[in-house]
Design an enzyme around this catalytic site. Structure first.
Site, PDB file in Angstrom:
ATOM      1  N   HIS A  39      -8.470   2.141   4.959  1.00  0.00           N
ATOM      2  CA  HIS A  39      -8.046   2.385   3.575  1.00  0.00           C
ATOM      3  C   HIS A  39      -8.614   3.727   3.134  1.00  0.00           C
ATOM      4  O   HIS A  39      -9.774   3.841   2.775  1.00  0.00           O
ATOM      5  CB  HIS A  39      -8.534   1.263   2.642  1.00  0.00           C
ATOM      6  CG  HIS A  39      -7.897  -0.063   2.953  1.00  0.00           C
ATOM      7  ND1 HIS A  39      -8.445  -1.257   2.559  1.00  0.00           N
ATOM      8  CD2 HIS A  39      -6.762  -0.366   3.614  1.00  0.00           C
ATOM      9  CE1 HIS A  39      -7.659  -2.255   2.986  1.00  0.00           C
ATOM     10  NE2 HIS A  39      -6.639  -1.740   3.623  1.00  0.00           N
ATOM     11  N   HIS A  42      -1.388   1.299   1.841  1.00  0.00           N
ATOM     12  CA  HIS A  42      -2.547   2.184   1.691  1.00  0.00           C
ATOM     13  C   HIS A  42      -2.430   3.394   2.596  1.00  0.00           C
ATOM     14  O   HIS A  42      -1.777   3.339   3.648  1.00  0.00           O
ATOM     15  CB  HIS A  42      -3.821   1.408   2.047  1.00  0.00           C
ATOM     16  CG  HIS A  42      -3.696   0.624   3.337  1.00  0.00           C
ATOM     17  ND1 HIS A  42      -4.090   1.133   4.532  1.00  0.00           N
ATOM     18  CD2 HIS A  42      -3.171  -0.604   3.607  1.00  0.00           C
ATOM     19  CE1 HIS A  42      -3.844   0.232   5.497  1.00  0.00           C
ATOM     20  NE2 HIS A  42      -3.269  -0.824   4.960  1.00  0.00           N
ATOM     21  N   GLU A  74       4.809  -4.943   7.757  1.00  0.00           N
ATOM     22  CA  GLU A  74       4.042  -3.697   7.622  1.00  0.00           C
ATOM     23  C   GLU A  74       4.304  -2.729   8.772  1.00  0.00           C
ATOM     24  O   GLU A  74       4.357  -3.118   9.929  1.00  0.00           O
ATOM     25  CB  GLU A  74       2.537  -4.032   7.591  1.00  0.00           C
ATOM     26  CG  GLU A  74       1.616  -2.820   7.570  1.00  0.00           C
ATOM     27  CD  GLU A  74       0.155  -3.190   7.400  1.00  0.00           C
ATOM     28  OE1 GLU A  74      -0.227  -4.299   7.814  1.00  0.00           O
ATOM     29  OE2 GLU A  74      -0.596  -2.368   6.840  1.00  0.00           O
ATOM     30  N   ASP A  91      -1.419   0.377  11.995  1.00  0.00           N
ATOM     31  CA  ASP A  91      -1.595  -0.863  11.236  1.00  0.00           C
ATOM     32  C   ASP A  91      -0.190  -1.426  11.016  1.00  0.00           C
ATOM     33  O   ASP A  91       0.612  -0.817  10.302  1.00  0.00           O
ATOM     34  CB  ASP A  91      -2.278  -0.525   9.898  1.00  0.00           C
ATOM     35  CG  ASP A  91      -2.540  -1.743   9.037  1.00  0.00           C
ATOM     36  OD1 ASP A  91      -2.169  -2.866   9.424  1.00  0.00           O
ATOM     37  OD2 ASP A  91      -3.128  -1.566   7.935  1.00  0.00           O
ATOM     38  N   ASP A 125      -1.140  -9.695  11.805  1.00  0.00           N
ATOM     39  CA  ASP A 125      -1.467  -8.341  11.355  1.00  0.00           C
ATOM     40  C   ASP A 125      -2.553  -7.804  12.278  1.00  0.00           C
ATOM     41  O   ASP A 125      -3.708  -8.234  12.201  1.00  0.00           O
ATOM     42  CB  ASP A 125      -1.963  -8.425   9.891  1.00  0.00           C
ATOM     43  CG  ASP A 125      -2.127  -7.066   9.244  1.00  0.00           C
ATOM     44  OD1 ASP A 125      -2.112  -6.038   9.960  1.00  0.00           O
ATOM     45  OD2 ASP A 125      -2.289  -7.030   8.010  1.00  0.00           O
ATOM     46  N   GLU A 161       3.132  -1.797   3.487  1.00  0.00           N
ATOM     47  CA  GLU A 161       3.115  -3.240   3.733  1.00  0.00           C
ATOM     48  C   GLU A 161       3.467  -3.980   2.457  1.00  0.00           C
ATOM     49  O   GLU A 161       3.051  -3.602   1.367  1.00  0.00           O
ATOM     50  CB  GLU A 161       1.771  -3.714   4.286  1.00  0.00           C
ATOM     51  CG  GLU A 161       0.568  -3.538   3.408  1.00  0.00           C
ATOM     52  CD  GLU A 161      -0.720  -3.974   4.127  1.00  0.00           C
ATOM     53  OE1 GLU A 161      -0.764  -5.113   4.632  1.00  0.00           O
ATOM     54  OE2 GLU A 161      -1.665  -3.174   4.163  1.00  0.00           O
TER      55      GLU A 161
HETATM   56 CO   LIG Z   1      -2.513  -2.579   6.203  1.00  0.00          CO
END
Ligand SMILES: [Co+2]
Length: 483
Positions: free
Chosen positions: A344, A336, A464, A267, A256, A369
């Site tokens: 976030h 998010h 994700e 992300d 990640d 995700e």
């Molecule tokens: Co994330």
């Protein structure tokens, strides 16, 4: 990076090994405990009957077709001068499909153009900044998915198209970050092998991001620590300096990592496993994330997305060691919303049903995700902390301790509100900072983000993508030919 909901339990006080610095080890553990701060928002567990909109929409041919990868980024990487030629073509030039078309045209028009300077190919391993591979300065668009139902009108709205023209420079920045992500992960997929120390995997990845994105202070670079959580650790684990963990054949690793240009964050995460027994577990979270992306849209309730994700996730079974598990969505992990320099940004995208009524809105970025697990479907904080992040909304806080004050200045300068890890502090020359870091955590200026763990012995997969809810369509920014 994952978003945790519901209060998590304090970590067990197991012994920590921190290069013999026992006092520091205690402090470190203290930080992890303090990290309980996490969003303690309680989610309603009301079971909700699946509406036709969620359950059936995913099966329409239209939805299936838009889910297809455009898979053209590759072409754009190899021969990109075509993109340059198309620069003035309004928004049509940015379509990856159009870029490929343009590539063909250019080839026909001028076969010798390949030899001209300006046409660069990426090296192996990648070393050429992505910006040099796209001399036009236009980076490839992600996968486009059309809105549906009540939002069909957006596709052709002149007003919405005009809005997009205004936002275009920002799209291009986040697309550049996405192109770096794609090229780095493509290399990492073939480089990662059992027997490699986790620290080497992370440093290889991070140094490649720095090179391809042309790291430049807070304007371009790594968006957060490289998560490489193993097995029952679901998220937020990266080795601290001195960690001796070596990747094993039977491990399930969640890679990640994040890139950003001018704070516009990509992300994006995927799972690596060598043993094919885990394939259904990996497929479960990958398909669940595709479902979440398909269901996402302007005015869509976050709870409806969670319900659809869970349904896909839990349609998978995986057999490990002679035992069959129904894959579970981890109910206290979430996707998010993302804002500039804010991983976030306030909204959570659940991965289980639960009735969340908040809606997605035009102009929002979301990390969709999902986490599939053979464990309880619930994580808690455990293990030594590596990830930290300055709280987005704290203003100036006068500090008495000079060391804490000095460390905060270093954080402000190098990371601002982007997440960082201990290794990132080490590499910029900081030493003996744990006490000061704990102080900043205690004052709420910095948040500790400890590893998020399932039950020991279980396995967790993750998938994700970052999406953007454009005025006229949905763009899956981080989509590649891999997933
Ligand atoms: Co994330």
């Amino acid at each position: 990076m994952a978003d945790v909901l519901e209060t998590t339990v304090a970590p067990s006080l197991e012994s920590l090994h921190l290069n013999g610095e026992e006092e520091q080890a205690e402090i470190a553990n203290g930080i992890a405990i303090d990290a309980e701060v996490v969003d303690a928002k309680k989610k309603k567990k009301k079971s909700k009957k699946k509406g036709g909109g969620v359950g059936t929409a995913a099966e329409t041919p239209e939805q299936v077709s838009v889910a297809a990868t455009n898979g053209v980024h590759e072409a754009a990487v190899v021969i990109n001068e075509a993109v340059a030629g198309d620069e003035d073509d309004e928004d049509e030039a940015e379509g990856a499909g159009d870029a490929a078309e343009a590539t063909k045209k250019k080839k026909k028009k001028n076969k010798s153009s390949k030899k001209k300077k300006g046409v660069l190919e990426q090296t192996d391993p990648p070393s050429i900044p992505v910006i040099d591979l796209f001399p036009s300065g236009n980076f490839p668009e992600g996968e486009i998915q059309q809105y549906k139902d009540d939002n069909l009108w957006r596709t052709t709205s002149e007003e919405k198209r005009e809005l997009e023209r205004l936002e275009k420079p920002m799209y291009n920045e986040v697309r550049q970050a996405a192109e770096v992500h794609r090229q780095v992960r493509k290399y990492m997929r073939k480089y990662i092998k059992p027997g490699l120390p986790m620290v080497d995997i992370c440093e290889t990845l991070e140094n490649m991001v720095r090179k391809l994105i042309v790291e430049n202070g807070l304007r371009a670079g790594i968006a957060f620590p490289t998560g490489c959580s193993l097995n029952w650790v679901a998220a937020h684990w990266t080795p601290n300096s001195g960690d001796k963990t070596v990747l094993q054949y039977d491990d399930v690793m969640k890679l990640d990592f994040g890139t950003h240009i001018e704070g516009h964050i990509v992300d994006c995460a995927f799972t690596v496993a060598f043993n094919p027994i885990y394939d259904p577990l990996l497929e479960a979270s990958r398909e669940a994330t595709y479902t979440g992306i398909r269901e996402a849209g302007i005015d869509v309730r976050l709870g409806d997305i969670g319900a659809a994700i869970q349904e896909t996730m839990e349609s998978y079974e995986v057999e490990i060691g002679g035992k069959t598990y129904q894959v579970k969505s981890i109910r206290n992990l979430n996707g998010h919303s993302i804002g500039p320099y804010q991983i976030h940004a306030g909204k959570s995208v659940p991965i289980v049903k639960g009735g969340e009524q908040t809606k997605m809105e035009e102009g929002e970025f979301f990390a969709i995700e999902t986490f599939g697990s053979t464990g309880k479907g619930y994580i808690r904080e455990d293990l030594e902390c590596s990830h930290y992040m300055k709280s987005f909304d704290v203003g100036h806080v006068p500090l008495r301790l000079p060391r804490a004050k000095q460390l905060l200045a270093v954080i402000d300068k190098n990371f601002s509100t982007l997440a960082f890890c201990r290794r990132y502090l080490d590499r910029i020359g900081e030493t003996k900072y744990l006490m000061a870091l704990k102080n900043l955590c205690d004052q709420g200026i910095v948040q500790a983000c400890p590893p998020l763990c399932e039950v020991k012995g279980s396995y967790v997969s993750q998938s994700e993508h970052t999406i953007y809810l454009r005025p006229t369509c949905k763009e899956v920014i981080s989509r590649g030919d891999d997933f």
